[in-house]
Design a protein around this motif. Sequence first.
Motif, PDB file in Angstrom:
ATOM      1  N   SER A 137      43.330 -21.234 -70.757  1.00 37.81           N
ATOM      2  CA  SER A 137      43.666 -22.103 -71.894  1.00 37.81           C
ATOM      3  C   SER A 137      43.570 -21.371 -73.236  1.00 37.81           C
ATOM      4  CB  SER A 137      42.773 -23.341 -71.906  1.00 37.81           C
ATOM      5  OG  SER A 137      41.420 -22.968 -72.070  1.00 37.81           O
ATOM      6  N   ARG A 138      42.806 -20.285 -73.305  1.00 37.47           N
ATOM      7  CA  ARG A 138      42.685 -19.514 -74.554  1.00 37.47           C
ATOM      8  C   ARG A 138      43.808 -18.505 -74.738  1.00 37.47           C
ATOM      9  NH1 ARG A 138      37.965 -16.137 -75.240  1.00 37.47           N
ATOM     10  NH2 ARG A 138      38.963 -15.622 -77.193  1.00 37.47           N
ATOM     11  N   ILE A 139      44.544 -18.212 -73.665  1.00 41.19           N
ATOM     12  CA  ILE A 139      45.650 -17.261 -73.758  1.00 41.19           C
ATOM     13  C   ILE A 139      46.801 -17.937 -74.491  1.00 41.19           C
ATOM     14  CG2 ILE A 139      47.321 -15.920 -72.413  1.00 41.19           C
ATOM     15  CD1 ILE A 139      45.153 -15.778 -70.190  1.00 41.19           C
ATOM     16  N   ALA A 140      47.409 -17.215 -75.419  1.00 47.48           N
ATOM     17  CA  ALA A 140      48.519 -17.771 -76.190  1.00 47.48           C
ATOM     18  C   ALA A 140      49.616 -18.275 -75.244  1.00 47.48           C
ATOM     19  CB  ALA A 140      49.092 -16.710 -77.134  1.00 47.48           C
TER      20      ALA A 140
ATOM     21  N   ARG B 280      51.019 -16.584 -71.802  1.00 46.03           N
ATOM     22  CA  ARG B 280      50.787 -17.286 -70.539  1.00 46.03           C
ATOM     23  C   ARG B 280      52.106 -17.444 -69.771  1.00 46.03           C
ATOM     24  NH1 ARG B 280      47.464 -21.183 -72.567  1.00 46.03           N
ATOM     25  NH2 ARG B 280      49.207 -22.564 -72.990  1.00 46.03           N
ATOM     26  N   ALA B 281      53.176 -17.794 -70.469  1.00 46.85           N
ATOM     27  CA  ALA B 281      54.489 -17.931 -69.826  1.00 46.85           C
ATOM     28  C   ALA B 281      54.981 -16.587 -69.286  1.00 46.85           C
ATOM     29  CB  ALA B 281      55.498 -18.524 -70.814  1.00 46.85           C
ATOM     30  N   ILE B 282      54.754 -15.533 -70.039  1.00 49.39           N
ATOM     31  CA  ILE B 282      55.143 -14.181 -69.597  1.00 49.39           C
ATOM     32  C   ILE B 282      54.377 -13.809 -68.328  1.00 49.39           C
ATOM     33  CG2 ILE B 282      55.008 -11.720 -70.188  1.00 49.39           C
ATOM     34  CD1 ILE B 282      55.511 -12.604 -73.148  1.00 49.39           C
ATOM     35  N   LEU B 283      53.072 -14.021 -68.343  1.00 51.70           N
ATOM     36  CA  LEU B 283      52.241 -13.689 -67.185  1.00 51.70           C
ATOM     37  C   LEU B 283      52.656 -14.495 -65.954  1.00 51.70           C
ATOM     38  CD1 LEU B 283      48.764 -13.514 -68.947  1.00 51.70           C
ATOM     39  CD2 LEU B 283      49.887 -11.615 -67.747  1.00 51.70           C
TER      40      LEU B 283
ATOM     41  N   THR C 257      58.661  -7.673 -72.924  1.00 55.23           N
ATOM     42  CA  THR C 257      58.796  -8.977 -73.578  1.00 55.23           C
ATOM     43  C   THR C 257      57.613  -9.219 -74.507  1.00 55.23           C
ATOM     44  OG1 THR C 257      60.056  -9.844 -71.709  1.00 55.23           O
ATOM     45  CG2 THR C 257      59.072 -11.470 -73.196  1.00 55.23           C
ATOM     46  N   ALA C 258      56.420  -8.870 -74.056  1.00 51.96           N
ATOM     47  CA  ALA C 258      55.231  -9.027 -74.904  1.00 51.96           C
ATOM     48  C   ALA C 258      55.319  -8.134 -76.142  1.00 51.96           C
ATOM     49  CB  ALA C 258      53.967  -8.719 -74.104  1.00 51.96           C
ATOM     50  N   LYS C 259      55.827  -6.916 -75.970  1.00 51.72           N
ATOM     51  CA  LYS C 259      55.990  -6.012 -77.121  1.00 51.72           C
ATOM     52  C   LYS C 259      56.943  -6.606 -78.154  1.00 51.72           C
ATOM     53  CE  LYS C 259      55.325  -1.502 -74.910  1.00 51.72           C
ATOM     54  NZ  LYS C 259      56.033  -0.276 -74.467  1.00 51.72           N
ATOM     55  N   ALA C 260      58.006  -7.215 -77.672  1.00 53.59           N
ATOM     56  CA  ALA C 260      59.041  -7.737 -78.569  1.00 53.59           C
ATOM     57  C   ALA C 260      58.647  -9.040 -79.261  1.00 53.59           C
ATOM     58  CB  ALA C 260      60.345  -7.940 -77.792  1.00 53.59           C
TER      59      ALA C 260
ATOM     60  N   ALA D 144      48.889  -7.913 -77.137  1.00 50.08           N
ATOM     61  CA  ALA D 144      49.448  -8.605 -75.976  1.00 50.08           C
ATOM     62  C   ALA D 144      49.997  -7.673 -74.887  1.00 50.08           C
ATOM     63  CB  ALA D 144      50.524  -9.601 -76.414  1.00 50.08           C
ATOM     64  N   PRO D 145      50.763  -6.632 -75.231  1.00 46.37           N
ATOM     65  CA  PRO D 145      51.313  -5.795 -74.149  1.00 46.37           C
ATOM     66  C   PRO D 145      50.240  -5.185 -73.251  1.00 46.37           C
ATOM     67  CG  PRO D 145      52.459  -5.340 -76.203  1.00 46.37           C
ATOM     68  CD  PRO D 145      51.298  -6.220 -76.540  1.00 46.37           C
ATOM     69  N   GLY D 146      49.171  -4.688 -73.835  1.00 47.00           N
ATOM     70  CA  GLY D 146      48.086  -4.117 -73.045  1.00 47.00           C
ATOM     71  C   GLY D 146      47.386  -5.162 -72.200  1.00 47.00           C
ATOM     72  N   PHE D 147      47.201  -6.340 -72.763  1.00 46.08           N
ATOM     73  CA  PHE D 147      46.573  -7.440 -72.037  1.00 46.08           C
ATOM     74  C   PHE D 147      47.432  -7.854 -70.844  1.00 46.08           C
ATOM     75  CE2 PHE D 147      46.017 -12.083 -71.513  1.00 46.08           C
ATOM     76  CZ  PHE D 147      44.682 -12.102 -71.138  1.00 46.08           C
ATOM     77  N   VAL D 148      48.728  -8.056 -71.092  1.00 45.03           N
ATOM     78  CA  VAL D 148      49.664  -8.446 -70.041  1.00 45.03           C
ATOM     79  C   VAL D 148      49.682  -7.384 -68.943  1.00 45.03           C
ATOM     80  CG1 VAL D 148      52.142  -8.752 -69.550  1.00 45.03           C
ATOM     81  CG2 VAL D 148      51.087  -9.960 -71.476  1.00 45.03           C
TER      82      VAL D 148
END
Length: 134
Positions: free
Chosen positions: A65-68, A72-75, A106-109, A115-119
Amino acid sequence: MARRSDQRRAAVFALYQHDLTGRPLDELFERGTADFTRALAHATDDHAEALDELIGRHAKGWTVSRIAPLERAILRTALLEMLHPDLVEGERPIPPEGAIDEAVETAKAFCGAEAPGFVNGVLAAVLREARTQA
């Protein structure tokens, strides 16, 4: 016909909007949306609970729930393609590493600098776990 990468992003954005607004997915697709995009978004939404369980287990220090919402949709979308390629028809499924790469791009863009590293970290951890269990 749109590139498969563009179709994946369209699925991610539909899921993101669905998450934020609660509107049905079918209301969020543009006219002429590719069948692949619709199938990917619906399959991801149908399996969101199980996908969130995986995300929560591998997102160290974060609750789902804390993930943007966009992250979350990307993951969720990448995990669906990585773990359940049979649920979305296509010419051939994307390899798991390809799904991770597309998610990171997608996270980078569209997301913040972290976000990219997290994803990448969450998806790679899930893939490692899946391969050790296979």
